[in-house]
Design a protein around this motif. Structure first.
Motif, PDB file in Angstrom:
ATOM      1  N   GLN A  95       0.825  -1.125  -0.001  1.00 36.45           N
ATOM      2  CA  GLN A  95       0.040  -0.102  -0.025  1.00 36.45           C
ATOM      3  C   GLN A  95       0.708   1.306   0.026  1.00 36.45           C
ATOM      4  O   GLN A  95       1.832   1.478   0.844  1.00 36.45           O
ATOM      5  N   VAL A  96       0.440   2.209  -0.958  1.00 34.31           N
ATOM      6  CA  VAL A  96       1.219   3.586  -1.098  1.00 34.31           C
ATOM      7  C   VAL A  96       0.683   4.273  -0.126  1.00 34.31           C
ATOM      8  O   VAL A  96      -0.479   4.797  -0.092  1.00 34.31           O
ATOM      9  N   ARG A  97       1.231   4.804   1.042  1.00 32.02           N
ATOM     10  CA  ARG A  97       0.706   5.657   1.938  1.00 32.02           C
ATOM     11  C   ARG A  97       0.779   7.093   1.851  1.00 32.02           C
ATOM     12  O   ARG A  97       0.029   7.855   2.260  1.00 32.02           O
ATOM     13  N   SER A  98       1.970   7.352   1.040  1.00 29.87           N
ATOM     14  CA  SER A  98       2.293   8.813   0.865  1.00 29.87           C
ATOM     15  C   SER A  98       3.102   8.863  -0.518  1.00 29.87           C
ATOM     16  O   SER A  98       3.932   8.090  -0.727  1.00 29.87           O
ATOM     17  N   PHE A  99       2.821  10.077  -1.380  1.00 30.11           N
ATOM     18  CA  PHE A  99       3.707  10.141  -2.580  1.00 30.11           C
ATOM     19  C   PHE A  99       3.629  11.870  -2.595  1.00 30.11           C
ATOM     20  O   PHE A  99       2.912  12.365  -2.599  1.00 30.11           O
ATOM     21  N   LYS A 100       5.040  12.259  -2.672  1.00 32.29           N
ATOM     22  CA  LYS A 100       5.032  13.790  -2.728  1.00 32.29           C
ATOM     23  C   LYS A 100       6.211  14.002  -3.797  1.00 32.29           C
ATOM     24  O   LYS A 100       7.076  13.548  -3.737  1.00 32.29           O
ATOM     25  N   LYS A 101       5.795  15.021  -4.664  1.00 30.54           N
ATOM     26  CA  LYS A 101       6.909  15.358  -5.626  1.00 30.54           C
ATOM     27  C   LYS A 101       7.908  16.452  -4.802  1.00 30.54           C
ATOM     28  O   LYS A 101       7.551  17.244  -4.176  1.00 30.54           O
ATOM     29  N   THR A 102       8.969  16.150  -5.266  1.00 27.48           N
ATOM     30  CA  THR A 102      10.308  16.987  -4.613  1.00 27.48           C
ATOM     31  C   THR A 102      10.930  17.747  -5.534  1.00 27.48           C
ATOM     32  O   THR A 102      11.576  18.800  -5.357  1.00 27.48           O
ATOM     33  N   ASP A 103      10.832  17.662  -6.967  1.00 22.48           N
ATOM     34  CA  ASP A 103      11.530  18.373  -7.890  1.00 22.48           C
ATOM     35  C   ASP A 103      10.944  17.896  -9.391  1.00 22.48           C
ATOM     36  O   ASP A 103      10.393  16.864  -9.528  1.00 22.48           O
ATOM     37  N   GLY A 104      11.522  18.755 -10.329  1.00 24.06           N
ATOM     38  CA  GLY A 104      11.037  18.533 -11.579  1.00 24.06           C
ATOM     39  C   GLY A 104      11.954  19.051 -12.645  1.00 24.06           C
ATOM     40  O   GLY A 104      12.407  20.209 -12.516  1.00 24.06           O
ATOM     41  N   LEU A 105      12.108  18.275 -13.785  1.00 28.73           N
ATOM     42  CA  LEU A 105      12.966  18.950 -14.876  1.00 28.73           C
ATOM     43  C   LEU A 105      12.618  18.563 -15.953  1.00 28.73           C
ATOM     44  O   LEU A 105      12.291  17.212 -16.350  1.00 28.73           O
ATOM     45  N   GLY A 106      12.337  19.599 -17.102  1.00 32.69           N
ATOM     46  CA  GLY A 106      11.905  19.197 -18.441  1.00 32.69           C
ATOM     47  C   GLY A 106      13.198  19.477 -19.222  1.00 32.69           C
ATOM     48  O   GLY A 106      13.862  20.301 -18.982  1.00 32.69           O
ATOM     49  N   TYR A 107      13.073  18.735 -20.298  1.00 32.15           N
ATOM     50  CA  TYR A 107      14.369  18.594 -21.327  1.00 32.15           C
ATOM     51  C   TYR A 107      13.910  18.120 -22.642  1.00 32.15           C
ATOM     52  O   TYR A 107      12.882  17.505 -22.741  1.00 32.15           O
ATOM     53  N   GLU A 108      14.655  18.428 -23.572  1.00 27.98           N
ATOM     54  CA  GLU A 108      14.557  17.777 -24.992  1.00 27.98           C
ATOM     55  C   GLU A 108      15.604  17.124 -25.330  1.00 27.98           C
ATOM     56  O   GLU A 108      16.630  17.698 -25.237  1.00 27.98           O
ATOM     57  N   LYS A 109      15.719  15.726 -26.088  1.00 31.19           N
ATOM     58  CA  LYS A 109      16.622  15.160 -26.310  1.00 31.19           C
ATOM     59  C   LYS A 109      16.323  14.302 -27.766  1.00 31.19           C
ATOM     60  O   LYS A 109      15.163  13.671 -27.843  1.00 31.19           O
ATOM     61  N   ASN A 110      17.022  14.565 -28.916  1.00 34.53           N
ATOM     62  CA  ASN A 110      16.914  14.195 -30.097  1.00 34.53           C
ATOM     63  C   ASN A 110      15.582  14.287 -30.486  1.00 34.53           C
ATOM     64  O   ASN A 110      14.971  13.388 -31.165  1.00 34.53           O
ATOM     65  N   GLY A 111      15.025  15.623 -30.244  1.00 32.36           N
ATOM     66  CA  GLY A 111      13.655  15.922 -30.780  1.00 32.36           C
ATOM     67  C   GLY A 111      12.571  15.570 -30.027  1.00 32.36           C
ATOM     68  O   GLY A 111      11.551  15.716 -30.341  1.00 32.36           O
ATOM     69  N   VAL A 112      12.832  14.904 -28.922  1.00 30.18           N
ATOM     70  CA  VAL A 112      11.910  14.177 -27.811  1.00 30.18           C
ATOM     71  C   VAL A 112      11.721  15.028 -26.674  1.00 30.18           C
ATOM     72  O   VAL A 112      12.630  15.147 -26.108  1.00 30.18           O
ATOM     73  N   LYS A 113      10.644  15.295 -26.332  1.00 28.39           N
ATOM     74  CA  LYS A 113      10.417  16.217 -25.104  1.00 28.39           C
ATOM     75  C   LYS A 113      10.221  15.202 -23.966  1.00 28.39           C
ATOM     76  O   LYS A 113       9.619  14.306 -24.158  1.00 28.39           O
ATOM     77  N   ALA A 114      10.877  15.306 -22.762  1.00 27.90           N
ATOM     78  CA  ALA A 114      10.761  14.499 -21.638  1.00 27.90           C
ATOM     79  C   ALA A 114      10.862  15.396 -20.441  1.00 27.90           C
ATOM     80  O   ALA A 114      11.073  16.705 -20.485  1.00 27.90           O
ATOM     81  N   TYR A 115      10.256  14.818 -19.446  1.00 24.83           N
ATOM     82  CA  TYR A 115      10.267  15.390 -17.992  1.00 24.83           C
ATOM     83  C   TYR A 115      10.246  14.459 -16.774  1.00 24.83           C
ATOM     84  O   TYR A 115       9.799  13.312 -16.857  1.00 24.83           O
ATOM     85  N   GLU A 116      11.161  14.694 -16.053  1.00 24.63           N
ATOM     86  CA  GLU A 116      11.613  13.853 -14.884  1.00 24.63           C
ATOM     87  C   GLU A 116      11.051  14.524 -13.857  1.00 24.63           C
ATOM     88  O   GLU A 116      11.419  15.694 -13.283  1.00 24.63           O
ATOM     89  N   LEU A 117      10.365  13.992 -12.962  1.00 27.79           N
ATOM     90  CA  LEU A 117       9.777  14.194 -11.592  1.00 27.79           C
ATOM     91  C   LEU A 117      10.255  13.470 -10.679  1.00 27.79           C
ATOM     92  O   LEU A 117      10.064  12.338 -10.627  1.00 27.79           O
ATOM     93  N   ALA A 118      10.914  14.110  -9.636  1.00 29.05           N
ATOM     94  CA  ALA A 118      11.604  13.592  -8.445  1.00 29.05           C
ATOM     95  C   ALA A 118      10.511  13.308  -7.608  1.00 29.05           C
ATOM     96  O   ALA A 118       9.574  14.239  -7.092  1.00 29.05           O
ATOM     97  N   TYR A 119      10.411  12.262  -6.678  1.00 27.17           N
ATOM     98  CA  TYR A 119       9.502  11.965  -5.691  1.00 27.17           C
ATOM     99  C   TYR A 119      10.175  11.475  -4.449  1.00 27.17           C
ATOM    100  O   TYR A 119      11.416  10.639  -4.568  1.00 27.17           O
ATOM    101  N   THR A 120       9.267  11.451  -3.286  1.00 20.11           N
ATOM    102  CA  THR A 120       9.637  10.591  -2.099  1.00 20.11           C
ATOM    103  C   THR A 120       8.269  10.149  -1.843  1.00 20.11           C
ATOM    104  O   THR A 120       7.255  10.588  -2.088  1.00 20.11           O
ATOM    105  N   ALA A 121       8.107   8.761  -1.443  1.00 18.63           N
ATOM    106  CA  ALA A 121       7.070   7.989  -0.969  1.00 18.63           C
ATOM    107  C   ALA A 121       7.252   7.264   0.157  1.00 18.63           C
ATOM    108  O   ALA A 121       8.346   6.645   0.329  1.00 18.63           O
TER     109      ALA A 121
END
Length: 235
Positions: free
Chosen positions: A53-79
């Motif tokens: 069971q997931v009791r908690s989930f929280k975003k701690t940071d986020g970063l958007g970038y583009e690589k080889n023409g593909v847009k990506a986004y990394e969302l850091a979390y603690t849970a």
């Protein structure tokens, strides 16, 4: 948590392979915390079973970038996750999204548990201590060679009172060196890797002279990383 690098995807004890989630995050400018939590819950169910069971989930940071023409986004979390028979486990990691024509797709979920972090930190400490031991042995060999040259020129080693400083500057006390090398036998007297002076005794109790470090604890004797490292026990 620094962004742009992947957290290892090994989860203890049972999580080995990262499952890929096919959750779509709509057409927002960037994925939301809810999108990432949904992908994380999917992974937990896949890797640890439905009873986890997931009791908690929280975003701690986020970063958007583009690589080889593909847009990506990394969302850091603690849970926090409750595992059957294991109890609460803290997990940190990232959810990586890629942008498709349909919106943001959660393509990868990586995470690291407390157990893994502690094990990794211990491995780093062990590696650092082994490196310190190797360096101390190398220093002792260098000092041993310098003492051998000192004796070759002056027919005796420095006394305990004169110490290793006699390798840098000629001592004024007896027994005075009779043919001291110009510039000394070493340029500087090093401390051991733990910041303490190397120890010297002439005559020695374990060899002709004892040249040693007290090790990690800076005290006589000890075990493991705290064991004395001397010219009598070099490999």
């Amino acid at each position: 948590m620094p962004m742009g690098s992947r957290v290892p995807a090994r989860w203890l004890p049972a999580v080995i392979v990262v499952s890929l989630s096919a959750i779509l995050a709509g057409c927002n400018d960037r994925p939301t915390e809810s999108d990432a939590e949904a992908a994380f819950r999917d992974k937990v169910a896949s890797e640890w079973g439905e009873r986890a069971q997931v009791r908690s989930f929280k975003k701690t940071d986020g970063l958007g970038y583009e690589k080889n023409g593909v847009k990506a986004y990394e969302l850091a979390y603690t849970a926090s996750v409750d595992r059957p028979a294991k109890g609460a486990t803290e997990v940190t990691g990232t959810v990586t999204f890629v942008r498709t024509e349909h919106g943001w797709n959660a393509a990868d979920v990586s995470g690291e548990t407390d157990e893994q972090r502690q094990a990794a930190q211990q491995r780093e400490r062990d590696i650092a201590e082994r490196a310190n031991v190797v360096r101390a042995r190398q220093d002792i060999r260098v000092l041993e060679s310098a003492l051998a040259l000192y004796k070759l020129d002056n027919f005796h080693h420095p006394s305990t009172e004169q110490g290793l400083a006699a390798l840098v500057n000629p001592p004024d006390s007896e027994p005075k060196p009779v043919n001291y090398k110009s510039g000394g036998y070493i340029q500087d007297l090093p401390n051991d890797p733990w910041g303490n002076p190397y120890q010297y005794a002439n005559p020695g109790t374990r060899s002709e002279f004892d040249l040693f470090s007290f090790g990690a604890d800076g005290k006589p004797d000890g075990e493991g990383a705290a064991e004395d490292i001397g010219n009598w026990n070099l490999p």
